[in-house]
Design a protein around this motif. Sequence first.
Motif, short mmCIF file in Angstrom:
data_model
loop_
_atom_site.label_atom_id
_atom_site.label_comp_id
_atom_site.label_asym_id
_atom_site.label_seq_id
_atom_site.Cartn_x
_atom_site.Cartn_y
_atom_site.Cartn_z
N GLU A 105 0.82 -1.20 0.00
CA GLU A 105 0.00 0.00 0.00
C GLU A 105 0.86 1.26 0.00
OE1 GLU A 105 -2.50 -0.47 3.41
OE2 GLU A 105 -3.76 -1.96 2.42
N PHE A 106 2.17 1.11 0.04
CA PHE A 106 3.10 2.23 -0.07
C PHE A 106 3.97 1.97 -1.28
CE2 PHE A 106 7.25 4.23 1.54
CZ PHE A 106 6.98 5.45 0.95
N ILE A 107 3.84 2.81 -2.28
CA ILE A 107 4.57 2.65 -3.53
C ILE A 107 5.69 3.68 -3.56
CG2 ILE A 107 4.42 2.70 -6.05
CD1 ILE A 107 2.78 0.47 -4.65
N PHE A 108 6.92 3.21 -3.70
CA PHE A 108 8.03 4.15 -3.78
C PHE A 108 8.91 3.78 -4.95
CE2 PHE A 108 8.60 1.11 -0.38
CZ PHE A 108 9.84 0.54 -0.60
N TYR A 109 9.51 4.79 -5.54
CA TYR A 109 10.35 4.57 -6.70
C TYR A 109 11.73 4.09 -6.28
CZ TYR A 109 11.33 9.46 -5.44
OH TYR A 109 11.61 10.61 -4.76
N SER A 110 12.41 3.48 -7.22
CA SER A 110 13.73 2.92 -6.93
C SER A 110 14.78 4.02 -6.94
CB SER A 110 14.07 1.87 -7.99
OG SER A 110 15.33 1.32 -7.74
N ASP A 111 15.52 4.10 -5.87
CA ASP A 111 16.61 5.07 -5.73
C ASP A 111 17.69 4.39 -4.91
OD1 ASP A 111 17.88 7.28 -3.81
OD2 ASP A 111 17.28 8.26 -5.69
N PRO A 112 18.93 4.38 -5.38
CA PRO A 112 19.98 3.65 -4.65
C PRO A 112 20.24 4.19 -3.24
CG PRO A 112 20.86 4.71 -6.63
CD PRO A 112 19.40 4.94 -6.63
N GLN A 113 20.13 5.50 -3.05
CA GLN A 113 20.37 6.08 -1.73
C GLN A 113 19.25 5.67 -0.76
OE1 GLN A 113 20.61 10.36 -1.66
NE2 GLN A 113 22.06 10.33 0.03
N ILE A 114 18.02 5.68 -1.23
CA ILE A 114 16.90 5.25 -0.39
C ILE A 114 17.02 3.76 -0.07
CG2 ILE A 114 14.40 4.88 -0.32
CD1 ILE A 114 14.13 7.45 -1.98
N ARG A 115 17.31 2.97 -1.08
CA ARG A 115 17.45 1.52 -0.88
C ARG A 115 18.53 1.23 0.16
NH1 ARG A 115 16.98 -0.16 -5.91
NH2 ARG A 115 19.06 0.57 -6.41
N GLY A 116 19.65 1.98 0.09
CA GLY A 116 20.72 1.80 1.06
C GLY A 116 20.26 2.10 2.48
N GLN A 117 19.52 3.19 2.65
CA GLN A 117 19.07 3.53 4.00
C GLN A 117 18.06 2.51 4.53
OE1 GLN A 117 18.25 7.55 5.04
NE2 GLN A 117 19.96 8.36 3.87
N TYR A 118 17.23 1.96 3.66
CA TYR A 118 16.31 0.91 4.12
C TYR A 118 17.07 -0.35 4.54
CZ TYR A 118 11.66 2.86 3.44
OH TYR A 118 10.51 3.60 3.58
N THR A 119 18.16 -0.68 3.86
CA THR A 119 18.92 -1.87 4.24
C THR A 119 19.73 -1.66 5.50
OG1 THR A 119 20.81 -1.29 2.84
CG2 THR A 119 19.11 -2.68 1.86
N TRP A 120 19.98 -0.40 5.88
CA TRP A 120 20.77 -0.10 7.08
C TRP A 120 19.92 0.03 8.33
CZ3 TRP A 120 23.29 4.23 3.82
CH2 TRP A 120 24.23 3.66 2.96
N CYS A 121 18.63 -0.25 8.24
CA CYS A 121 17.82 -0.14 9.44
C CYS A 121 17.23 -1.51 9.80
CB CYS A 121 16.71 0.91 9.28
SG CYS A 121 15.36 0.44 8.21
N ASN A 122 16.85 -1.63 11.04
CA ASN A 122 16.22 -2.83 11.58
C ASN A 122 14.91 -2.45 12.23
OD1 ASN A 122 17.98 -4.89 10.95
ND2 ASN A 122 19.11 -4.75 12.87
#
Length: 179
Positions: A105-122
């Motif tokens: 239900e949350f659609i977000f576009y692909s961005d390498p900086q955003i993807r990196g920050q999502y992988t760095w959180c728990n």
Amino acid sequence: DIGFARDTAAVSAVYNNRDWGQVVRYDHRIWEPPVHIPDVTDAVERFYRTQRVGGIYYDPYQWVGEVQRLVKNNPGIEYVLHEVNQQSRMTEISNNLATMIQRQEFIFYSDPQIRGQYTWCNAESTERGFRIVKKKQTRPIDIVVADAMAVWGAAHDYSAQSMPGYEEAEHEIPLEEVV
């Protein structure tokens, strides 16, 4: 999510697409340290002046002085400003983001900086639910926190249109009058 000193800052702009039944990321900005907080405020002010903003969600601990500047320079903005105390509300906000991502239900576009920050959180499990935390203190996750606050606001529709004083006939401007 405002960062200072050695932390990043991020702004996430989303909208609730009622036709799709989803919250969609419209735009974002991420500032690298050292963050000049008035630059973040200027970006928020540009969004407010150029887009139809229903809500601005912020942590008052980090941004209260700039909010006063926004209110002084932008009459009416106080109606879309919403304080989000991250200490007491972040579990609810984190759970909302996780649920909306799982349900797509949350659609977000692909961005390498955003993807990196999502992988760095728990997601840290607490007695009240999950809470967003950093895996390593040296990695920024500010866009995740900004997304969580923005998506929470869009999902709960705490916008000016849902306020009791909102009247569509009075507050909507016909396109013919704008052009």
